[in-house]
Design a protein around this motif. Structure first.
Motif, PDB file in Angstrom:
ATOM      1  N   ALA A   1       0.998  -1.082  -0.143  1.00 35.83           N
ATOM      2  CA  ALA A   1      -0.077  -0.129  -0.310  1.00 35.83           C
ATOM      3  C   ALA A   1       1.286   1.064  -0.111  1.00 35.83           C
ATOM      4  CB  ALA A   1      -0.820  -0.047   1.426  1.00 35.83           C
ATOM      5  N   ALA A   2       0.528   2.517   0.383  1.00 37.11           N
ATOM      6  CA  ALA A   2       1.146   3.464   0.653  1.00 37.11           C
ATOM      7  C   ALA A   2       2.333   3.321   1.074  1.00 37.11           C
ATOM      8  CB  ALA A   2       0.215   4.636   1.345  1.00 37.11           C
ATOM      9  N   PRO A   3       3.555   4.121   1.715  1.00 33.76           N
ATOM     10  CA  PRO A   3       4.781   4.207   1.950  1.00 33.76           C
ATOM     11  C   PRO A   3       4.442   3.908   3.342  1.00 33.76           C
ATOM     12  CG  PRO A   3       5.115   5.598   0.389  1.00 33.76           C
ATOM     13  CD  PRO A   3       3.915   4.803   0.391  1.00 33.76           C
ATOM     14  N   GLY A   4       4.764   2.760   4.574  1.00 42.61           N
ATOM     15  CA  GLY A   4       4.272   3.205   5.442  1.00 42.61           C
ATOM     16  C   GLY A   4       3.141   1.995   5.874  1.00 42.61           C
ATOM     17  N   LEU A   5       2.034   1.722   5.098  1.00 36.54           N
ATOM     18  CA  LEU A   5       1.270   0.725   6.217  1.00 36.54           C
ATOM     19  C   LEU A   5       1.082  -0.398   4.751  1.00 36.54           C
ATOM     20  CD1 LEU A   5      -1.572   4.038   5.077  1.00 36.54           C
ATOM     21  CD2 LEU A   5      -0.641   3.396   7.182  1.00 36.54           C
ATOM     22  N   GLN A   6       0.405  -0.869   5.284  1.00 39.33           N
ATOM     23  CA  GLN A   6      -0.172  -2.483   4.528  1.00 39.33           C
ATOM     24  C   GLN A   6      -1.265  -2.741   4.599  1.00 39.33           C
ATOM     25  OE1 GLN A   6       2.406  -5.744   5.218  1.00 39.33           O
ATOM     26  NE2 GLN A   6       3.448  -4.280   6.468  1.00 39.33           N
ATOM     27  N   THR A   7      -1.655  -2.948   2.860  1.00 35.90           N
ATOM     28  CA  THR A   7      -3.245  -3.307   3.456  1.00 35.90           C
ATOM     29  C   THR A   7      -3.776  -4.691   3.752  1.00 35.90           C
ATOM     30  OG1 THR A   7      -3.383  -1.767   1.120  1.00 35.90           O
ATOM     31  CG2 THR A   7      -4.992  -3.400   1.125  1.00 35.90           C
ATOM     32  N   VAL A   8      -4.113  -4.324   4.417  1.00 35.95           N
ATOM     33  CA  VAL A   8      -4.686  -6.048   5.243  1.00 35.95           C
ATOM     34  C   VAL A   8      -6.022  -5.977   4.794  1.00 35.95           C
ATOM     35  CG1 VAL A   8      -4.935  -6.846   7.741  1.00 35.95           C
ATOM     36  CG2 VAL A   8      -3.650  -5.502   7.421  1.00 35.95           C
ATOM     37  N   ARG A   9      -5.908  -7.378   4.275  1.00 36.24           N
ATOM     38  CA  ARG A   9      -7.992  -7.734   3.501  1.00 36.24           C
ATOM     39  C   ARG A   9      -8.358  -8.810   4.614  1.00 36.24           C
ATOM     40  NH1 ARG A   9     -10.779  -7.812  -0.712  1.00 36.24           N
ATOM     41  NH2 ARG A   9     -12.326  -9.621  -1.364  1.00 36.24           N
ATOM     42  N   PHE A  10      -9.963  -8.588   5.419  1.00 37.88           N
ATOM     43  CA  PHE A  10     -10.004  -9.495   6.585  1.00 37.88           C
ATOM     44  C   PHE A  10     -12.011 -10.066   5.680  1.00 37.88           C
ATOM     45  CE2 PHE A  10      -8.476  -6.239   8.638  1.00 37.88           C
ATOM     46  CZ  PHE A  10      -7.668  -6.191   9.719  1.00 37.88           C
ATOM     47  N   VAL A  11     -11.844 -10.791   5.918  1.00 34.35           N
ATOM     48  CA  VAL A  11     -12.876 -11.898   5.157  1.00 34.35           C
ATOM     49  C   VAL A  11     -13.374 -13.317   6.460  1.00 34.35           C
ATOM     50  CG1 VAL A  11     -13.286 -13.812   3.731  1.00 34.35           C
ATOM     51  CG2 VAL A  11     -11.778 -11.967   3.096  1.00 34.35           C
ATOM     52  N   VAL A  12     -14.302 -13.177   6.711  1.00 35.98           N
ATOM     53  CA  VAL A  12     -15.226 -13.213   7.154  1.00 35.98           C
ATOM     54  C   VAL A  12     -17.004 -14.011   6.377  1.00 35.98           C
ATOM     55  CG1 VAL A  12     -16.810 -11.417   8.040  1.00 35.98           C
ATOM     56  CG2 VAL A  12     -16.239 -13.643   9.792  1.00 35.98           C
ATOM     57  N   LEU A  13     -17.166 -15.494   7.612  1.00 39.63           N
ATOM     58  CA  LEU A  13     -18.334 -16.075   6.965  1.00 39.63           C
ATOM     59  C   LEU A  13     -19.655 -15.748   7.613  1.00 39.63           C
ATOM     60  CD1 LEU A  13     -19.547 -18.277   4.593  1.00 39.63           C
ATOM     61  CD2 LEU A  13     -18.779 -20.119   6.035  1.00 39.63           C
ATOM     62  N   ALA A  14     -20.226 -15.376   7.326  1.00 45.75           N
ATOM     63  CA  ALA A  14     -21.760 -14.701   8.200  1.00 45.75           C
ATOM     64  C   ALA A  14     -23.045 -14.871   7.145  1.00 45.75           C
ATOM     65  CB  ALA A  14     -21.527 -13.283   8.515  1.00 45.75           C
ATOM     66  N   PRO A  15     -23.298 -16.826   7.914  1.00 42.90           N
ATOM     67  CA  PRO A  15     -24.676 -16.399   6.686  1.00 42.90           C
ATOM     68  C   PRO A  15     -26.067 -15.712   7.461  1.00 42.90           C
ATOM     69  CG  PRO A  15     -23.377 -18.709   7.434  1.00 42.90           C
ATOM     70  CD  PRO A  15     -22.684 -17.474   8.715  1.00 42.90           C
ATOM     71  N   GLY A  16     -26.340 -15.234   5.948  1.00 40.25           N
ATOM     72  CA  GLY A  16     -27.749 -15.016   6.566  1.00 40.25           C
ATOM     73  C   GLY A  16     -27.971 -13.453   7.379  1.00 40.25           C
ATOM     74  N   ALA A  17     -26.798 -12.758   6.951  1.00 35.82           N
ATOM     75  CA  ALA A  17     -25.972 -11.595   7.350  1.00 35.82           C
ATOM     76  C   ALA A  17     -25.980 -10.436   6.396  1.00 35.82           C
ATOM     77  CB  ALA A  17     -24.711 -11.363   7.785  1.00 35.82           C
ATOM     78  N   ALA A  18     -27.566  -9.521   6.660  1.00 35.31           N
ATOM     79  CA  ALA A  18     -27.919  -8.387   5.589  1.00 35.31           C
ATOM     80  C   ALA A  18     -26.453  -7.213   5.859  1.00 35.31           C
ATOM     81  CB  ALA A  18     -29.143  -7.626   5.691  1.00 35.31           C
ATOM     82  N   HIS A  19     -25.993  -7.167   6.393  1.00 31.34           N
ATOM     83  CA  HIS A  19     -24.637  -6.221   6.297  1.00 31.34           C
ATOM     84  C   HIS A  19     -23.389  -6.610   7.602  1.00 31.34           C
ATOM     85  CE1 HIS A  19     -26.336  -3.943   9.578  1.00 31.34           C
ATOM     86  NE2 HIS A  19     -27.562  -3.934   9.146  1.00 31.34           N
ATOM     87  N   VAL A  20     -22.410  -6.534   7.460  1.00 34.82           N
ATOM     88  CA  VAL A  20     -21.351  -7.071   8.482  1.00 34.82           C
ATOM     89  C   VAL A  20     -20.527  -5.275   8.197  1.00 34.82           C
ATOM     90  CG1 VAL A  20     -19.326  -8.213   8.728  1.00 34.82           C
ATOM     91  CG2 VAL A  20     -21.957  -9.333   7.977  1.00 34.82           C
ATOM     92  N   SER A  21     -19.724  -5.274   9.482  1.00 32.01           N
ATOM     93  CA  SER A  21     -18.707  -3.975   9.408  1.00 32.01           C
ATOM     94  C   SER A  21     -17.523  -4.834  10.419  1.00 32.01           C
ATOM     95  CB  SER A  21     -19.546  -3.177  10.470  1.00 32.01           C
ATOM     96  OG  SER A  21     -20.477  -3.004   9.746  1.00 32.01           O
ATOM     97  N   LEU A  22     -16.587  -4.156  10.184  1.00 33.71           N
ATOM     98  CA  LEU A  22     -14.837  -4.667  10.411  1.00 33.71           C
ATOM     99  C   LEU A  22     -15.196  -3.087  12.259  1.00 33.71           C
ATOM    100  CD1 LEU A  22     -12.385  -6.395  11.227  1.00 33.71           C
ATOM    101  CD2 LEU A  22     -11.543  -4.473   8.728  1.00 33.71           C
ATOM    102  N   VAL A  23     -14.977  -4.012  12.719  1.00 35.62           N
ATOM    103  CA  VAL A  23     -14.678  -3.295  14.438  1.00 35.62           C
ATOM    104  C   VAL A  23     -13.397  -3.390  14.208  1.00 35.62           C
ATOM    105  CG1 VAL A  23     -17.091  -2.171  14.314  1.00 35.62           C
ATOM    106  CG2 VAL A  23     -15.864  -4.369  15.532  1.00 35.62           C
ATOM    107  N   GLY A  24     -12.116  -2.391  14.872  1.00 33.53           N
ATOM    108  CA  GLY A  24     -11.279  -2.820  15.516  1.00 33.53           C
ATOM    109  C   GLY A  24     -10.403  -1.769  16.111  1.00 33.53           C
TER     110      GLY A  24
END
Lengths: 185, 218
Positions: free
Chosen positions: A93-116
């Motif tokens: 990604a940009a200098p000093g940054l790395q792009t991290v890809r998060f993937v989750v299996l969420a059966p039946g969900a209408a929307h999912v958010s990443l929090v941290g």
């Protein structure tokens, strides 16, 4: 001690008293609801998927371990069918940054958010995108090197940990989280 | 309308309906809770909304706003956060109403949404400003008009003490002792086991008792 218990009992009685709320609150809620699409009944498939998700919270530890193992197998199997990289995979990604890809299996969900830690646990900050028509959801986040705790929130109510990531042992809010560590270049 | 009993209570009589301390000449209305107020049952209101009558949701808001608002206020410690969370809870409940699997138990379901919203907001804001808000704002609002002096002092001490109990323990204590939920209902809402919740409630009681004693001795 009896005197202290009496004081605590009186405190509980005070806590049970109603609190004053803004008299305009009902109107504001009604206005926001009027602007929303009408809710729809859940279909049988969605109900079945939700049943599976909710049972997740009530299984015995031995069954939880077995389910986690099955989930890992399923997740790895599905990964082979889609072009997305695995959870928490990092790319340049940009200098000093790395792009991290998060993937989750969420059966039946209408929307999912990443929090941290990286978005101050703000549910609206990092919405995840559904991968095609699957039950997999993904988000890519540029991150500085460091250690971050994170979790997924399905439909604003269901808290999910990443089955492929180590659990956070220093959670301070009473619920499980996962950990990702980004190394420096 | 009812007349509280005065027998055996040195501070104020306990109302036989709402179980709160009330001066003898004060009447009060019961705190609303699921299944405890007049009107169509929750299940009927939920089904009417899902059948295309969105205004019926107003009945659910009116039924639960006071009780949910009380929990949010006690949990978060300031009115602005409590009202934000309460509003967001009802909006989310409306949008997700089709996934309320048991419309007759709308109450516990919407409670679960509120508990999660309070956790999310609490995690964001608690470290930054909750204690300051509790000290500066809540204490100023804590005194109810016409409050007995000793009650007023206890009310302020209580706000101070609650702000110092960890969110996890505070949540368990409020759900059990203030909202009067069963441990099974609490387990459904929080995802924690019944033994873990019993431990949290017990620890919260001890912590609050210690803080109240500490404040009164100081």
């Amino acid at each position: 001690m009896a005197e202290h218990d009496d004081r605590l009992d009186r405190a509980i009685a005070l806590l049970r008293e109603p609190v004053p709320l803004d008299a305009d609150l009902d109107r504001r809620i009604a206005e926001r609801i009027a602007a929303l699409p009408a809710p729809r009944r859940a279909g049988p498939l969605r109900l079945a998927a939700r049943w599976l998700v909710e049972r997740r919270l009530r299984v015995r530890p031995v069954w939880a371990l077995a389910a986690a193992a099955v989930l890992m197998v399923v997740t790895w199997g599905v990964r082979g069918l889609i072009p997305a990289p695995p959870p928490a995979a990092t790319t340049a990604a940009a200098p000093g940054l790395q792009t991290v890809r998060f993937v989750v299996l969420a059966p039946g969900a209408a929307h999912v958010s990443l929090v941290g830690d990286f978005n101050d646990w703000t549910e609206d900050a990092t919405p995840m995108q559904r991968i095609a028509t699957s039950d997999l959801w993904a988000a890519s986040v540029p991150m500085k090197p460091g250690r971050y705790r994170y979790a997924f929130v399905a439909d604003g109510t269901t808290w999910l940990v990443d089955p492929d990531a180590p659990p956070a042992l220093d959670d301070d809010f009473g619920r499980p989280n996962s950990v990702v560590t980004i190394g420096g270049s | 309308m009812h007349t509280p009993s005065t027998a055996g209570y040195p501070i104020a009589p306990i109302c036989v309906t709402c179980l709160l301390h009330r001066p003898p000449d004060v009447t009060c209305r019961p705190v609303t809770g699921y299944g405890s107020v007049n009107g169509p049952p929750d299940g009927d209101l939920v089904r009417r909304v899902l059948d295309g009558e969105p205004d019926a949701f107003g009945g659910l808001v009116a039924r639960y706003r006071d009780r949910l608002g009380r929990y949010a206020m006690r949990m978060l410690g300031n009115p602005a956060d409590a009202e934000d969370v309460l509003q967001e809870t009802f909006i989310r409940a409306y949008r997700s109403l089709g996934r309320c699997n048991d419309p007759e138990r709308f109450g516990p379901w919407v409670y679960g949404i509120l508990v999660n919203r309070c956790r999310t907001l609490g995690a964001k804001r608690a470290r930054r400003n909750r204690v300051q808000i509790a000290d500066d704002v809540v204490l100023a609002r804590a005194a109810a008009p016409g409050d007995h002096a000793e009650n007023q002092a206890l009310r302020q001490t209580l706000e101070w003490a609650l702000a110092r109990v960890s969110p996890t323990l505070r949540e368990a204590f409020l759900l059990r002792y203030v909202e009067d939920l069963s441990y099974e209902e609490m387990a459904d809402m929080t995802g924690a086991s019944v033994p873990a919740l019993k431990m949290r409630v017990s620890r919260a009681r001890e912590e609050l008792r210690r803080l109240l004693v500490e404040a009164s001795d100081g």
